[in-house]
Scaffold this motif. Structure first.
Motif, PDB file in Angstrom:
ATOM      1  N   ILE A  24       0.847  -1.195   0.000  1.00  0.00           N
ATOM      2  CA  ILE A  24       0.000   0.000   0.000  1.00  0.00           C
ATOM      3  C   ILE A  24       0.885   1.250   0.000  1.00  0.00           C
ATOM      4  O   ILE A  24       0.685   2.173  -0.795  1.00  0.00           O
ATOM      5  N   TYR A  25       1.873   1.245   0.854  1.00  0.00           N
ATOM      6  CA  TYR A  25       2.747   2.419   0.991  1.00  0.00           C
ATOM      7  C   TYR A  25       3.652   2.560  -0.232  1.00  0.00           C
ATOM      8  O   TYR A  25       3.922   3.680  -0.673  1.00  0.00           O
ATOM      9  N   PHE A  26       4.081   1.431  -0.774  1.00  0.00           N
ATOM     10  CA  PHE A  26       4.898   1.477  -1.983  1.00  0.00           C
ATOM     11  C   PHE A  26       4.130   2.159  -3.112  1.00  0.00           C
ATOM     12  O   PHE A  26       4.623   3.092  -3.751  1.00  0.00           O
ATOM     13  N   TYR A  27       2.909   1.713  -3.349  1.00  0.00           N
ATOM     14  CA  TYR A  27       2.142   2.270  -4.466  1.00  0.00           C
ATOM     15  C   TYR A  27       1.660   3.694  -4.187  1.00  0.00           C
ATOM     16  O   TYR A  27       1.536   4.497  -5.116  1.00  0.00           O
ATOM     17  N   ARG A  28       1.420   4.033  -2.933  1.00  0.00           N
ATOM     18  CA  ARG A  28       1.132   5.442  -2.637  1.00  0.00           C
ATOM     19  C   ARG A  28       2.368   6.288  -2.937  1.00  0.00           C
ATOM     20  O   ARG A  28       2.252   7.404  -3.444  1.00  0.00           O
ATOM     21  N   GLY A  29       3.548   5.755  -2.650  1.00  0.00           N
ATOM     22  CA  GLY A  29       4.782   6.461  -2.990  1.00  0.00           C
ATOM     23  C   GLY A  29       4.915   6.675  -4.480  1.00  0.00           C
ATOM     24  O   GLY A  29       5.303   7.757  -4.936  1.00  0.00           O
ATOM     25  N   VAL A  30       4.583   5.643  -5.251  1.00  0.00           N
ATOM     26  CA  VAL A  30       4.629   5.771  -6.717  1.00  0.00           C
ATOM     27  C   VAL A  30       3.689   6.876  -7.170  1.00  0.00           C
ATOM     28  O   VAL A  30       4.066   7.729  -7.990  1.00  0.00           O
ATOM     29  N   LEU A  31       2.477   6.898  -6.626  1.00  0.00           N
ATOM     30  CA  LEU A  31       1.509   7.930  -7.020  1.00  0.00           C
ATOM     31  C   LEU A  31       1.974   9.329  -6.637  1.00  0.00           C
ATOM     32  O   LEU A  31       1.888  10.260  -7.443  1.00  0.00           O
ATOM     33  N   HIS A  32       2.471   9.483  -5.426  1.00  0.00           N
ATOM     34  CA  HIS A  32       2.940  10.802  -5.005  1.00  0.00           C
ATOM     35  C   HIS A  32       4.127  11.257  -5.855  1.00  0.00           C
ATOM     36  O   HIS A  32       4.209  12.432  -6.233  1.00  0.00           O
ATOM     37  N   GLY A  33       5.025  10.333  -6.162  1.00  0.00           N
ATOM     38  CA  GLY A  33       6.166  10.671  -7.007  1.00  0.00           C
ATOM     39  C   GLY A  33       5.729  11.097  -8.396  1.00  0.00           C
ATOM     40  O   GLY A  33       6.238  12.067  -8.953  1.00  0.00           O
ATOM     41  N   ALA A  34       4.748  10.379  -8.957  1.00  0.00           N
ATOM     42  CA  ALA A  34       4.250  10.711 -10.294  1.00  0.00           C
ATOM     43  C   ALA A  34       3.570  12.075 -10.310  1.00  0.00           C
ATOM     44  O   ALA A  34       3.548  12.745 -11.341  1.00  0.00           O
ATOM     45  N   GLN A  35       3.065  12.505  -9.161  1.00  0.00           N
ATOM     46  CA  GLN A  35       2.421  13.811  -9.079  1.00  0.00           C
ATOM     47  C   GLN A  35       3.405  14.902  -8.681  1.00  0.00           C
ATOM     48  O   GLN A  35       3.030  16.048  -8.481  1.00  0.00           O
ATOM     49  N   GLY A  36       4.683  14.543  -8.535  1.00  0.00           N
ATOM     50  CA  GLY A  36       5.722  15.530  -8.274  1.00  0.00           C
ATOM     51  C   GLY A  36       6.028  15.779  -6.808  1.00  0.00           C
ATOM     52  O   GLY A  36       6.871  16.607  -6.488  1.00  0.00           O
ATOM     53  N   ASP A  37       5.359  15.078  -5.909  1.00  0.00           N
ATOM     54  CA  ASP A  37       5.604  15.258  -4.479  1.00  0.00           C
ATOM     55  C   ASP A  37       6.644  14.238  -4.022  1.00  0.00           C
ATOM     56  O   ASP A  37       6.315  13.194  -3.445  1.00  0.00           O
ATOM     57  N   GLN A  38       7.923  14.541  -4.276  1.00  0.00           N
ATOM     58  CA  GLN A  38       8.995  13.583  -4.017  1.00  0.00           C
ATOM     59  C   GLN A  38       9.209  13.331  -2.525  1.00  0.00           C
ATOM     60  O   GLN A  38       9.547  12.220  -2.116  1.00  0.00           O
ATOM     61  N   GLU A  39       9.000  14.346  -1.710  1.00  0.00           N
ATOM     62  CA  GLU A  39       9.193  14.154  -0.270  1.00  0.00           C
ATOM     63  C   GLU A  39       8.142  13.201   0.293  1.00  0.00           C
ATOM     64  O   GLU A  39       8.457  12.290   1.060  1.00  0.00           O
ATOM     65  N   ARG A  40       6.914  13.392  -0.109  1.00  0.00           N
ATOM     66  CA  ARG A  40       5.844  12.478   0.343  1.00  0.00           C
ATOM     67  C   ARG A  40       6.092  11.072  -0.204  1.00  0.00           C
ATOM     68  O   ARG A  40       5.870  10.075   0.498  1.00  0.00           O
ATOM     69  N   ALA A  41       6.551  10.982  -1.432  1.00  0.00           N
ATOM     70  CA  ALA A  41       6.864   9.680  -2.020  1.00  0.00           C
ATOM     71  C   ALA A  41       7.924   8.966  -1.182  1.00  0.00           C
ATOM     72  O   ALA A  41       7.781   7.783  -0.856  1.00  0.00           O
ATOM     73  N   ARG A  42       8.982   9.689  -0.817  1.00  0.00           N
ATOM     74  CA  ARG A  42      10.051   9.082  -0.005  1.00  0.00           C
ATOM     75  C   ARG A  42       9.517   8.587   1.336  1.00  0.00           C
ATOM     76  O   ARG A  42       9.883   7.524   1.807  1.00  0.00           O
ATOM     77  N   GLN A  43       8.631   9.355   1.946  1.00  0.00           N
ATOM     78  CA  GLN A  43       8.057   8.934   3.223  1.00  0.00           C
ATOM     79  C   GLN A  43       7.281   7.631   3.069  1.00  0.00           C
ATOM     80  O   GLN A  43       7.392   6.732   3.913  1.00  0.00           O
ATOM     81  N   GLU A  44       6.512   7.525   2.000  1.00  0.00           N
ATOM     82  CA  GLU A  44       5.747   6.298   1.757  1.00  0.00           C
ATOM     83  C   GLU A  44       6.689   5.111   1.500  1.00  0.00           C
ATOM     84  O   GLU A  44       6.478   4.016   2.025  1.00  0.00           O
TER      85      GLU A  44
END
Length: 190
Positions: A24-44
């Motif tokens: 769940i967290y991996f794929y939320r990270g992918v989504l956040h990264g794709a939307q440009g939120d790299q910090e949130r992606a890293r947290q996920e």
């Protein structure tokens, strides 16, 4: 359906049901990264790694988010650490090469490619990109021709070909292939 908001809502509901499921967290990270939120992606990605410390996909993706944040040296160090644990982990090797190319370290990227036949995200264009960025234009052009011929026999992402043209500083063909990538919904375009 390429509906990131709905996907995120589904993943958030899944986290409520099973908050210890790393994917769940991996794929939320992918989504956040794709939307440009790299910090949130890293947290996920870090949360996914905490839940499954032996799985290397999350730290590799976290390192890629560093690359997108233009923190190249940190990304390279993290990816080299991962590859020290699993030298055959092609996803991490591909992310390392992508990061080296983004940093402008074409010669290092060529060393990473030497003797390897990668089959990972973006890998069809890596050699030609590195050759072009290293100033070896005729070799890059020959590799581009090989990739174009290959694309007639099997799937090669339009994004990979666009990146080769970009490295060759051919704007017209870069945009033509980026448009093809949009039509094919190439994952890397996010």
């Amino acid at each position: 359906d390429f509906d990131a908001r709905a996907a995120l809502e589904d993943l958030n509901r899944a986290a409520e049901i099973d908050p210890d499921h790393a994917s769940i967290y991996f794929y939320r990270g992918v989504l956040h990264g794709a939307q440009g939120d790299q910090e949130r992606a890293r947290q996920e990605f870090q949360r996914a790694q905490q839940l499954e410390p032996d799985v290397l996909a999350a730290p590799a993706a976290a390192a890629l988010s560093l690359m997108y944040a233009r923190r190249y040296d940190e990304a390279i160090a993290e990816l080299r650490r991962i590859l020290a644990l699993a030298d055959d982990f092609e996803m991490a090797r591909g992310f390392l090469i992508r990061t080296l190319l983004a940093k402008g370290a074409a010669d290092e990227a060529l060393k990473e490619l030497q003797g390897r036949k990668l089959q990972t995200f973006g890998s069809h264009g890596f050699l030609a990109e590195a050759l072009a960025l290293a100033g070896r234009k005729s070799e890059a052009q020959a590799e581009l021709e090989r990739v174009l011929a290959l694309s007639k026999q099997q799937y090669v992402s339009a994004y990979d070909i666009a990146m080769i043209y970009a490295a060759l500083r051919d704007a017209e063909n870069t945009f033509e292939w980026l448009n093809r990538g949009i039509d094919e919904r190439a994952t890397a375009l996010t």
